[in-house]
Enzyme design. Structure first.
Site, PDB file in Angstrom:
ATOM      1  N   HIS A 195      -1.880   3.347   6.609  1.00 15.35           N
ATOM      2  CA  HIS A 195      -2.824   2.329   6.913  1.00 15.35           C
ATOM      3  C   HIS A 195      -4.158   2.767   6.956  1.00 15.35           C
ATOM      4  O   HIS A 195      -5.081   2.255   6.108  1.00 15.35           O
ATOM      5  CB  HIS A 195      -2.390   1.744   8.400  1.00 15.35           C
ATOM      6  CG  HIS A 195      -3.417   0.615   8.808  1.00 15.35           C
ATOM      7  ND1 HIS A 195      -3.551  -0.442   8.303  1.00 15.35           N
ATOM      8  CD2 HIS A 195      -4.328   0.834   9.655  1.00 15.35           C
ATOM      9  CE1 HIS A 195      -4.261  -1.284   8.944  1.00 15.35           C
ATOM     10  NE2 HIS A 195      -5.099  -0.395   9.642  1.00 15.35           N
ATOM     11  N   ARG A 205       0.820  -1.275   0.034  1.00 16.06           N
ATOM     12  CA  ARG A 205       0.049   0.160  -0.012  1.00 16.06           C
ATOM     13  C   ARG A 205       0.929   1.308   0.121  1.00 16.06           C
ATOM     14  O   ARG A 205       1.651   1.320   0.807  1.00 16.06           O
ATOM     15  CB  ARG A 205      -0.934  -0.082   1.225  1.00 16.06           C
ATOM     16  CG  ARG A 205      -0.224  -0.027   2.459  1.00 16.06           C
ATOM     17  CD  ARG A 205      -1.259   0.280   3.833  1.00 16.06           C
ATOM     18  NE  ARG A 205      -0.896  -0.221   5.059  1.00 16.06           N
ATOM     19  CZ  ARG A 205       0.225   0.623   5.571  1.00 16.06           C
ATOM     20  NH1 ARG A 205       0.332   1.693   5.339  1.00 16.06           N
ATOM     21  NH2 ARG A 205       0.524   0.121   6.953  1.00 16.06           N
ATOM     22  N   TYR A 228       7.827   4.142   9.810  1.00 13.75           N
ATOM     23  CA  TYR A 228       7.998   2.901   9.912  1.00 13.75           C
ATOM     24  C   TYR A 228       8.496   2.287   8.470  1.00 13.75           C
ATOM     25  O   TYR A 228       9.020   1.157   8.490  1.00 13.75           O
ATOM     26  CB  TYR A 228       6.893   2.000  10.546  1.00 13.75           C
ATOM     27  CG  TYR A 228       5.669   2.179  10.010  1.00 13.75           C
ATOM     28  CD1 TYR A 228       5.167   1.328   8.728  1.00 13.75           C
ATOM     29  CD2 TYR A 228       4.613   2.716  10.322  1.00 13.75           C
ATOM     30  CE1 TYR A 228       3.985   1.445   8.167  1.00 13.75           C
ATOM     31  CE2 TYR A 228       3.424   2.966   9.871  1.00 13.75           C
ATOM     32  CZ  TYR A 228       3.354   2.235   8.728  1.00 13.75           C
ATOM     33  OH  TYR A 228       1.931   2.639   8.288  1.00 13.75           O
TER      34      TYR A 228
END
Length: 369
Positions: free
Chosen positions: A272, A268, A282
């Protein structure tokens, strides 16, 4: 006489388990066929239709993000990068097959028959976003991670008991494959040879938790072994490979052989969700750049252009048509009356106790002013 010590080679056992899950791929990053045996039997019109759906999904992601930032949408989970995993898999199923989506699987749900305006209402938390047309074989997107898997196992058993040739298909992410619901569902469906195809969309992160910290398993597809069902890993950025594997899995399940677990290796590009996640905390730029080279739209665009089926002009037409579709859908969603507290109370109770009746009267009085 001393007993001979039994030697067990645990490393060899692990090696055997990990050896049988190759990544199925049809197109490389340049849109070139690398495995003729995995080229699906799709007509030129069907190839164009699939590409159109993928471009539509990318535009929907972009416009939904903008609408969310404007305060015109509520919850939204970005989908850019997962178009092949989502739309090419959906393309392999039939209208009478039952879709049980997760919250990121709204594009498949719309393509399965949910009006776009109702999808927008669902994002806003409006009850009208869950009033599905009678002929829509689907349930609303599940927010609880992995819960749609358990629901899918039950629906699949129902189809099996009715001797149906249709199947259930459902999706979760790599994080969902760590949930108890995941294991219970594939085990139950496998035990009853139920008509189901389960997808793990492995986009590398469960929110911010890297895939390698979620499981010691070398692949997520191999989790199917414990349930006694086939597991397969496919390049989730390759629409032809995803479609081919999905079509074969559907045929297997519809023929009464039981479920299949498919792991799509995808990515993606966005966060999120748009509810505060920051992927730069991250994920590295190098990682993003590496996956951008694998973009499913770029790969498929090159393939279709080489075949004379796609052009910049055709893509621009799809983009503009999608923008108009979205504009009309958000306008239609805006016209739906806003929810009221009295409505919430009425929807919650079929038979209203006295105290709830009093609350309804109280709020109706306030709302009428």
């Amino acid at each position: 006489m001393a007993e001979k010590e039994l030697t067990i080679d645990f490393e060899a056992l692990l090696k055997d388990v990990n050896a049988d899950f190759p990544v199925y791929q049809t197109l490389d990053e340049e849109g070139k066929v690398v495995n003729e045996n995995l080229v699906p039997d799709l007509s030129d019109d069907e190839l164009v239709e699939l590409m159109t759906s993928m471009v539509w999904s990318r535009v929907l992601d972009q416009r939904s993000t903008a609408l969310n930032r404007q305060g015109r949408l509520g919850f939204f989970a970005p989908t850019a990068g997962q178009e092949a995993s989502q739309l090419a898999s959906h393309f392999a199923f039939e209208k009478e097959d039952v879709l049980l989506p997760g919250y990121r699987d709204v594009p498949q749900l719309i393509k399965h028959g949910l009006p776009l305006a109702e999808a927008f209402l669902w994002s806003r938390g409006h009850v009208a976003g869950n009033n599905y047309p009678a002929d829509l074989k689907a349930l609303p997107p599940q927010i609880i991670i992995g819960a749609q898997y358990v629901q899918a196992a039950g629906v699949a058993l129902g189809l099996k008991k009715r001797d149906s040739k249709n199947v259930v298909f459902t999706y979760t992410g790599d994080g969902g494959s760590s949930q108890g619901d995941f294991y219970e569902a594939i085990n139950f469906a496998g035990a009853y040879h139920a008509n189901a195809v389960f997808y793990i969309q492995n986009n590398g992160f469960a929110i911010s938790t890297p895939r390698e910290k979620q499981s010691a398993a070398k692949t997520l597809a191999q989790k199917a072994v414990a349930a006694g069902i086939p597991g397969i890993q496919v390049d989730g950025m390759d629409p032809l490979a995803v479609y081919y594997v999905s079509k074969k899995a559907r045929e297997w399940a519809a023929s009464g052989n039981g479920p299949v677990l498919i792991e799509t290796l995808t990515y993606r590009y966005g966060p999120h969700t748009l509810s505060g996640d920051d992927p730069t905390r991250y994920r590295t730029k190098e990682m993003d750049d590496e996956w951008t080279k694998k973009d499913p739209l770029v790969r498929f665009r090159k393939y279709l252009t080489e075949k004379g089926l796609w052009s910049e002009e055709k893509e621009e037409q799809v983009i503009e048509a999608t923008k108009e579709e979205i504009k009309q859908a958000i306008t239609d969603a805006d016209r739906v009356p806003k929810q009221k507290v009295s409505d919430f109370l009425k929807n919650m109770y079929e038979v209203q106790p006295q105290n709830i009746k009093e609350q309804i009267e109280f709020y109706e009085a306030k709302e009428s002013k």
